[in-house]
Design an enzyme around this catalytic site. Structure first.
Site, PDB file in Angstrom:
ATOM      1  CG  ASP A   8      -1.721  -1.281   1.341  1.00 26.32           C
ATOM      2  OD1 ASP A   8      -2.214  -1.764   0.323  1.00 26.32           O
ATOM      3  OD2 ASP A   8      -1.797  -1.806   2.465  1.00 26.32           O
ATOM      4  CD  GLU A   9       4.782  -0.328   0.029  1.00 21.76           C
ATOM      5  OE1 GLU A   9       4.083  -0.692  -0.943  1.00 21.76           O
ATOM      6  OE2 GLU A   9       5.352  -1.130   0.786  1.00 21.76           O
TER       7      GLU A   9
ATOM      8  CE  LYS B  33       3.234  -1.901  -4.577  1.00 23.04           C
ATOM      9  NZ  LYS B  33       2.753  -1.780  -3.218  1.00 23.04           N
ATOM     10  N   GLY B  34       0.879   2.355  -7.484  1.00 20.64           N
ATOM     11  CA  GLY B  34       0.077   2.494  -8.704  1.00 20.64           C
ATOM     12  C   GLY B  34       0.255   3.858  -9.347  1.00 20.64           C
TER      13      GLY B  34
ATOM     14  N   GLY C 298      -4.325  -3.933  -4.382  1.00 21.42           N
ATOM     15  CA  GLY C 298      -5.262  -2.919  -4.855  1.00 21.42           C
ATOM     16  C   GLY C 298      -4.484  -1.689  -5.248  1.00 21.42           C
ATOM     17  CG  HIS C 299      -1.963  -1.156  -7.998  1.00 23.26           C
ATOM     18  ND1 HIS C 299      -1.161  -1.578  -9.017  1.00 23.26           N
ATOM     19  CD2 HIS C 299      -1.410  -1.619  -6.869  1.00 23.26           C
ATOM     20  CE1 HIS C 299      -0.176  -2.291  -8.516  1.00 23.26           C
ATOM     21  NE2 HIS C 299      -0.313  -2.333  -7.215  1.00 23.26           N
TER      22      HIS C 299
ATOM     23  CD  GLN D 138       0.664  -8.516  -2.733  1.00 24.73           C
ATOM     24  OE1 GLN D 138       1.475  -9.149  -3.373  1.00 24.73           O
ATOM     25  NE2 GLN D 138      -0.591  -8.428  -3.115  1.00 24.73           N
TER      26      GLN D 138
ATOM     27  CB  THR E 109      -9.952  -6.103   2.890  1.00 22.23           C
ATOM     28  OG1 THR E 109      -8.885  -5.316   3.419  1.00 22.23           O
ATOM     29  CG2 THR E 109      -9.374  -7.290   2.132  1.00 22.23           C
TER      30      THR E 109
HETATM   31  P1  IMP Z   1      -2.772 -12.753   1.338  1.00 24.62           P
HETATM   32  O1  IMP Z   1      -1.871 -12.134   0.333  1.00 24.62           O
HETATM   33  O2  IMP Z   1      -4.232 -12.493   1.052  1.00 24.62           O
HETATM   34  O3  IMP Z   1      -2.496 -14.215   1.560  1.00 24.62           O
HETATM   35  O4  IMP Z   1      -2.494 -12.049   2.753  1.00 24.62           O
HETATM   36  C1  IMP Z   1      -1.275 -12.249   3.460  1.00 24.62           C
HETATM   37  C2  IMP Z   1      -0.835 -10.968   4.148  1.00 24.62           C
HETATM   38  O5  IMP Z   1      -0.453 -10.024   3.159  1.00 24.62           O
HETATM   39  C3  IMP Z   1      -1.908 -10.293   4.998  1.00 24.62           C
HETATM   40  O6  IMP Z   1      -1.279  -9.655   6.096  1.00 24.62           O
HETATM   41  C4  IMP Z   1      -2.468  -9.240   4.061  1.00 24.62           C
HETATM   42  O7  IMP Z   1      -3.062  -8.167   4.762  1.00 24.62           O
HETATM   43  C5  IMP Z   1      -1.197  -8.818   3.336  1.00 24.62           C
HETATM   44  N1  IMP Z   1      -1.477  -8.275   2.004  1.00 24.62           N
HETATM   45  C6  IMP Z   1      -1.794  -8.930   0.884  1.00 24.62           C
HETATM   46  N2  IMP Z   1      -1.951  -8.090  -0.143  1.00 24.62           N
HETATM   47  C7  IMP Z   1      -1.707  -6.861   0.331  1.00 24.62           C
HETATM   48  C8  IMP Z   1      -1.659  -5.570  -0.269  1.00 24.62           C
HETATM   49  O8  IMP Z   1      -1.869  -5.383  -1.467  1.00 24.62           O
HETATM   50  N3  IMP Z   1      -1.364  -4.543   0.576  1.00 24.62           N
HETATM   51  C9  IMP Z   1      -1.078  -4.727   1.885  1.00 24.62           C
HETATM   52  N4  IMP Z   1      -1.093  -5.904   2.475  1.00 24.62           N
HETATM   53  C10 IMP Z   1      -1.395  -6.973   1.706  1.00 24.62           C
END
Ligand code: IMP
Length: 428
Positions: free
Chosen positions: A13-14, A16-17, A40-41, A227, A304
């Site tokens: 969530d930095e 990047k998009g 999510g971008h 991520q 989410t």
């Molecule tokens: P998963 O990728 O759904 O398996 O989640 C594993 C971990 O990565 C959890 O702590 C999520 O909140 C985190 N995570 C996955 N995708 C993102 C993202 O795009 N941004 C921030 N955290 C993420």
């Protein structure tokens, strides 16, 4: 020929998009190479907000080729939904999008498994996005129950789904699901996924060969990491990580393009730190400061909507992930979020059991026990969202950036003071 890579250096969530979107102007091909619809971008353009999960932000420029490479896991329903939303808003999606035949596909059983497993690490929950990402990657590595996008166009696909559904029923029962609660109907899944496959057919191809041809013929590639590096499956804060190589090390394996082609790595950080989901976060501010950052920075998950945990900038972590990803320069995002705070803290080191430690711990139990060592800096306490030139930033804001840069050991190249493309400045 140059290939650039954009990597988040924190826990995702930095923003990047936005940087990817700006950099696409100077590139021919934009590549997503790991993760899935857990990312999510958000791209804000001309006052309009677009939320993308699987499709690279380059999609807004018709001359740019967007590639979703082999290392990504695909939820076909999400991908089709994204394509439809973009099309309905006038963004052309056609030959400019290519999705790998080698990418693994997320099926309904992966969602069920994600729900079951998220809470069973024996302690704190991972807090996954519940998008089936981990179970799909597990099946990819396990091979026996994996289906790749290319398999959906081959004979035997329907039989394979039937066999996997039968096996998954047993597995889910073994995990404690009752017969009635398992919502897996092979016939229904087959019908649904046949329909998805037909609708995705125009976009599916061999991206590995496409990218090798592109890079060898001198096209400029931009790799868009999803991520952040601290969520890297091998080098992150395991087990509180995602299931792919989200640091710079994943570019090659996910895309098929050898690392020797990457000539520039831009590391993206927020001016502070956030984390969503479980796991240790040494500089977390579970207090009014964290709350202020959350509200000012709208720190709620794009996918989410979960509130993100917020805290101070962590140099130990950023220095580690900069090295891990081979970062050349930094983009510091969301600097404006800190504007109202009278005093800022930067975590410049950790102590473990009272002793200073030099490196980012390799085990979460140690990371949980570290005490951050802070350096304090005065805040600038003025609005900066209207500023468009680096030199026009308040002196105290530039001091803060200079300090981050010196401590992380990388020059700051880009600074962002708001969500719009215009609110981005390059330090020349
Ligand atoms: P998963 O990728 O759904 O398996 O989640 C594993 C971990 O990565 C959890 O702590 C999520 O909140 C985190 N995570 C996955 N995708 C993102 C993202 O795009 N941004 C921030 N955290 C993420």
């Amino acid at each position: 020929m140059p290939a650039t890579c954009v990597i988040g250096l924190q826990w995702g969530d930095e923003a990047k998009g936005k940087i990817v979107d700006i950099l696409t102007e100077r590139h021919d091909v934009v590549v997503r190479y790991q993760g899935g619809a857990n990312a999510g971008h958000t791209v804000v353009m001309g006052g309009q907000t677009y939320k993308l999960s699987l499709i690279p932000s380059g999609i807004f420029r018709p001359e740019v080729q967007c590639v979703v490479a082999a290392g990504v896991v695909i939820n076909p329903a999400s991908l089709l939904q994204e394509i439809e939303t973009l099309t309905s808003r006038g963004v052309a999606v056609g030959k400019n999008l290519m999705v790998s035949t080698r990418a693994h596909v997320i099926f309904p059983w992966h969602f069920e498994e994600d729900r079951m497993l998220n809470d069973s690490t024996g302690g704190e929950a991972i807090g996954t996005t519940l998008r089936g990402i981990g179970p799909c990657y597990r099946d990819k590595v396990g091979r026996s129950h994996a289906i790749r996008l290319g398999d959906m166009y081959r004979e035997g696909f329907a039989t394979r789904v039937e066999q996997i559904v039968a096996a998954k029923r047993k597995i889910l029962k073994g995990m404690g699901c009752t017969e009635d609660s398992i919502q897996l109907d092979a016939a229904k899944i087959n019908e649904q996924y046949r329909d998805y496959a037909e609708r995705l057919r125009p976009y599916v191809g061999d991206t590995t060969i496409y990218l090798l041809d592109a890079v060898e013929s001198g096209k400029k590639l931009l790799f868009e990491g999803a991520q952040g590096a601290l969520l890297d499956i091998d080098h992150g804060t395991f087990p509180f990580v995602t299931s792919s190589n989200s640091s710079g090390v994943g570019v090659s394996s996910g895309s098929g393009v050898p690392g020797r082609h990457v000539t520039k790595v831009l590391g993206i950080v927020k001016a502070y730190c956030t984390r969503v989901g479980g796991g240790p976060f040494p500089t977390e501010q579970d207090n009014p400061i964290g709350q202020h950052i959350r509200e000012k920075g709208n720190e709620y998950g794009t996918v989410t909507r979960r509130p993100r945990r917020c805290g101070w900038f962590d140099v130990v972590a950023a220095r580690y992930t900069s090295r891990l990803s081979g970062v050349d320069t930094l983009a510091v995002m969301l600097l404006d979020v800190l504007s109202e705070l009278p005093e800022l803290q930067i975590c410049i080191g950790y102590t473990l059991d009272g002793k200073p430690i030099k490196d980012f711990p390799d085990h979460v139990d140690d990371l949980r026990r570290v005490a951050p060592v802070y350096e304090s800096m005065p805040g600038w306490q003025e609005e900066i969202t209207h500023i468009r030139r680096y030199g026009d930033l308040p002196q105290k804001a530039r001091d803060y950036l200079d300090r981050l840069s010196a401590l992380v050991g990388r020059p700051v190249e880009v600074v962002s003071v708001g969500p719009d493309r215009q609110q981005t400045m390059f330090k020349s």
